[in-house]
Design a protein around this motif. Structure first.
Motif, PDB file in Angstrom:
ATOM      1  N   GLN A 187       0.844  -1.209   0.000  1.00 58.45           N
ATOM      2  CA  GLN A 187       0.000   0.000   0.000  1.00 58.45           C
ATOM      3  C   GLN A 187       0.874   1.252   0.000  1.00 58.45           C
ATOM      4  OE1 GLN A 187      -2.718  -1.008   3.393  1.00 58.45           O
ATOM      5  NE2 GLN A 187      -4.240  -0.050   2.085  1.00 58.45           N
ATOM      6  N   VAL A 190       2.246   1.933  -3.434  1.00 63.04           N
ATOM      7  CA  VAL A 190       1.261   2.501  -4.366  1.00 63.04           C
ATOM      8  C   VAL A 190       1.107   4.000  -4.113  1.00 63.04           C
ATOM      9  CG1 VAL A 190      -1.180   2.533  -4.976  1.00 63.04           C
ATOM     10  CG2 VAL A 190       0.003   0.346  -4.702  1.00 63.04           C
ATOM     11  N   LEU A 355      -3.297   0.135 -11.723  1.00 65.54           N
ATOM     12  CA  LEU A 355      -2.446   1.143 -11.098  1.00 65.54           C
ATOM     13  C   LEU A 355      -1.628   1.890 -12.149  1.00 65.54           C
ATOM     14  CD1 LEU A 355      -1.203   2.472  -8.593  1.00 65.54           C
ATOM     15  CD2 LEU A 355       0.450   0.589  -8.529  1.00 65.54           C
TER      16      LEU A 355
END
Length: 645
Positions: A187, A190, A355
């Protein structure tokens, strides 16, 4: 060609060298901040790799050890506890940060945990572990403040039972390779990638604009070379050599500047700890690529800016106004915004590909704002000039419509910062709630220990009610008790004797990673905003000084014609503020629009105060940067002697 470029650099006079110095400074700042943005990705990757060994991977063939990872707690911190047992089928692997596989009864702890054991009363922490066998090396901990314990147990130990909520069940392993970064650090990676796009795109715009600083002076000189017989190819090579020489020097200094700032950068706390300096230094190939790419970008931008000189040197020499910009730029931005909003909800469920799409479209939208900027500035100039009632307003309007690209270079930094502020401002996390008066505690243990543990709970904490959930050989005790950290720590420490390996966690402990993530998002948002405002201020100051040098002849002639300096300063201020308010507001609105789908999906709430504070700080910064160039304008107006250009 390189020698001629160097001669032109040296022969440009004091103001010519000042123009090159502005490009040099712009490239140095750009490189240093790009290094910071790139280094963040390497830093999170390093931490992620150090976290991987706690996630056991089942042995393909013979398991030589059994590993279980549980998350214990003390006070307001988590303790990652790894239980290891040798199976006896071959040599077990050696854990990171240790010199040998732990024998049953051995306890190794990280240095911060060792210090905490010495600080707290024994019945709150030390008695939980007994005698400490050794201190873990740095390789065993994600960061320098992490509390980690590695405990050796027998293969049939009850510590290897259960399915911990914040850990990993017992697994037969043959090594500690792990499955890569933990979910938590995936996380972080990202979020860091998104932050990189938000920082790097304005930096690339600024870096590209650096090649066009003092463009009028250079265009005049190159146009003269074309008119006396220089070929288009010679002009292009000469310009690229001149721009890249300056940019290469600036890139090297920028890398050195980042290295000098590293001791301060490492104090940005993420996940409750500062960084190892080595984590914040990118791989050598990333540094080399940055140093090579920045001069290439500047050279490419210089070539693009030469189209007028190569195609129409006479027009440049006569100072003809370049053709107007087309409204199709606005259509490109609108199309990207619509596409982003339509696709935003699908990005999350598309994994790595989603993403990549998200990051690409976010960067493209930022770039499209930079594309639309000059067109909007030109349109504003025509409107302002048509409605003007004062001389300074008329001058500002004519200037905006005459050369919108140059004006946009001055304000592009803060306008793009507005987009960043709008995007991240919406994603600012909500405040972490206050500490509750009561907590709900859960204890997962083998069914054989349930009766003794229930008696210990009733005797120690005396909760009103204890509920039991039966599973596959596992019992979970749940009860509500007062949130007294010291008392809870004594309970946990005593539990180690009643139920070896039993971990008692409260709902506060379970939510701690999420709360920490929210705090870290706030830190990241603040960091991105600070970097963006620094870009905006430097961009405004450098571009403003360059603009004065480009128009020094015009300023001198206006001064000789009787125009007061305060009128020129007022015109320059309006020339900046009018497009800044319009474009800055539009950029903030665009950022907010694109972030809204993610804010709803992540359960975060925006901060109007943070957004307004960033906008106000950026505006003040731009005005201060513009005011800093007044002495240069005064110097130019005082010097009215004729010049060769």
């Amino acid at each position: 060609m390189g020698k001629l470029a160097w001669m032109l650099l040296r022969g440009g006079g004091k103001r010519g060298l000042l123009g090159s110095a502005l490009t040099f400074a712009a490239v140095a700042v750009t490189t240093a901040l790009i290094m910071f943005a790139i280094a963040g990705n390497f830093a999170f990757d390093e931490r992620g790799q150090r976290s991987s060994w706690r996630d056991p991977v089942e042995a393909v063939e013979t398991a030589t050890a059994i590993q279980a990872t549980k998350v214990d707690a003390v006070a307001d911190s988590s303790i990652v506890t790894v239980y290891l047992a040798a199976t006896g089928d071959g040599a077990p692997p050696i854990p990171p940060g240790m010199s040998a596989f732990p024998k049953p009864g051995e306890v190794w702890v990280s240095e911060p945990l060792r210090q905490l054991i010495e600080e707290l009363p024994a019945d709150q922490l030390s008695d939980r572990y007994g005698t400490i066998s050794g201190v873990l090396g740095e390789e065993a901990a994600i960061h320098s403040a992490e509390l980690v314990a590695v405990i050796g147990v027998a293969p049939d130990s009850p510590a290897l039972t259960g399915s911990p909520m914040n850990g990993y069940s017992a697994t037969g392993i043959s090594d500690f390779e792990g499955q890569g970064a933990s979910q938590k650090y995936l996380q972080y990676q990202v979020y860091m990638l998104i932050a990189t796009v938000l920082m790097v795109v304005p930096l690339l715009v600024f870096g590209g604009a650096a090649a066009r600083l003092t463009v009028a002076r250079r265009d005049q000189r190159l146009a003269a070379l074309r008119l006396i017989g220089a070929t288009p190819g010679q002009v292009v090579r000469l310009t690229v050599a001149e721009a890249m020489l300056t940019a290469a020097a600036g890139a090297v200094v920028g890398v050195a500047g980042y290295a000098a700032a590293l001791p301060l950068v490492r104090y940005i706390e993420i996940d409750g700890a500062t960084w190892y300096p080595s984590d914040l230094w990118p791989a050598w190939w990333a540094v080399a690529a940055t140093v090579a790419a920045i001069p290439l970008l500047v050279g490419l931008s210089a070539v693009v800016g030469l189209r007028r000189v190569v195609i129409s040197p006479l027009g440049v020499a006569r100072r003809h106004t370049p053709p107007g910009l087309r409204a199709v730029r606005l259509g490109v931005l609108a199309a990207l915004i619509v596409a982003f909003l339509v696709m935003s909800q699908r990005f999350i469920g598309m994994g790595a590909f989603g993403l990549a799409l998200l990051v690409s479209m976010l960067g493209a939208t930022l770039w499209a704002i930079n594309l639309v900027g000059p067109w909007v500035v030109g349109l504003l100039g025509k409107i302002v000039a048509g409605l003007s009632r004062r001389g300074s307003t008329l001058l500002a309007g004519r200037r905006l419509s005459d050369d919108p690209r140059s004006v946009w270079r001055t304000i592009s930094g803060i306008a793009l910062t507005g987009f960043v502020a709008g995007f991240v401002g919406v994603l600012l996390p909500a405040e972490v709630g206050e500490t509750p008066a009561e907590v709900t505690m859960s204890i997962e243990l083998s069914s054989d220990e349930a009766e003794a543990t229930s008696a210990y709970v009733a005797e120690t904490l005396a909760p009103a009610e204890v509920s039991e959930l039966e599973g596959d050989g596992v019992t979970t005790l749940m009860f509500t008790t007062a949130n007294d950290p010291a008392e809870l720590d004594r309970f946990r420490t005593g539990l180690a004797a009643v139920s070896p390996g039993g971990i008692a966690v409260t709902d506060v402990d379970v939510n701690r990673p999420t709360n920490q993530l929210m705090v870290d998002i706030g830190t990241g948002v603040l960091t991105v905003m600070v970097v963006s405002i620094v870009i905006a201020m430097v961009s405004t100051a450098v571009a403003g000084a360059s603009s004065i040098l480009d128009r020094r002849q015009t300023y001198s002639l206006m001064h000789l014609a009787g125009t007061p300096m305060k009128v020129l300063n007022a015109a320059r201020r309006k020339e900046t503020l009018i497009p800044l308010v319009i474009m800055g507001g539009g950029a903030i609105a665009t950022g907010v629009t694109l972030a809204l789908p993610f804010a709803a999906g992540q359960g975060v709430q925006g901060s109007v105060f943070g957004l307004l504070a960033t906008a106000a700080l950026g505006l003040v910064g731009v005005l201060a940067a513009g005011a800093a160039t007044r002495p240069l304008l005064a110097s130019v107006m005082r010097d009215t002697s004729p010049r060769p250009d």
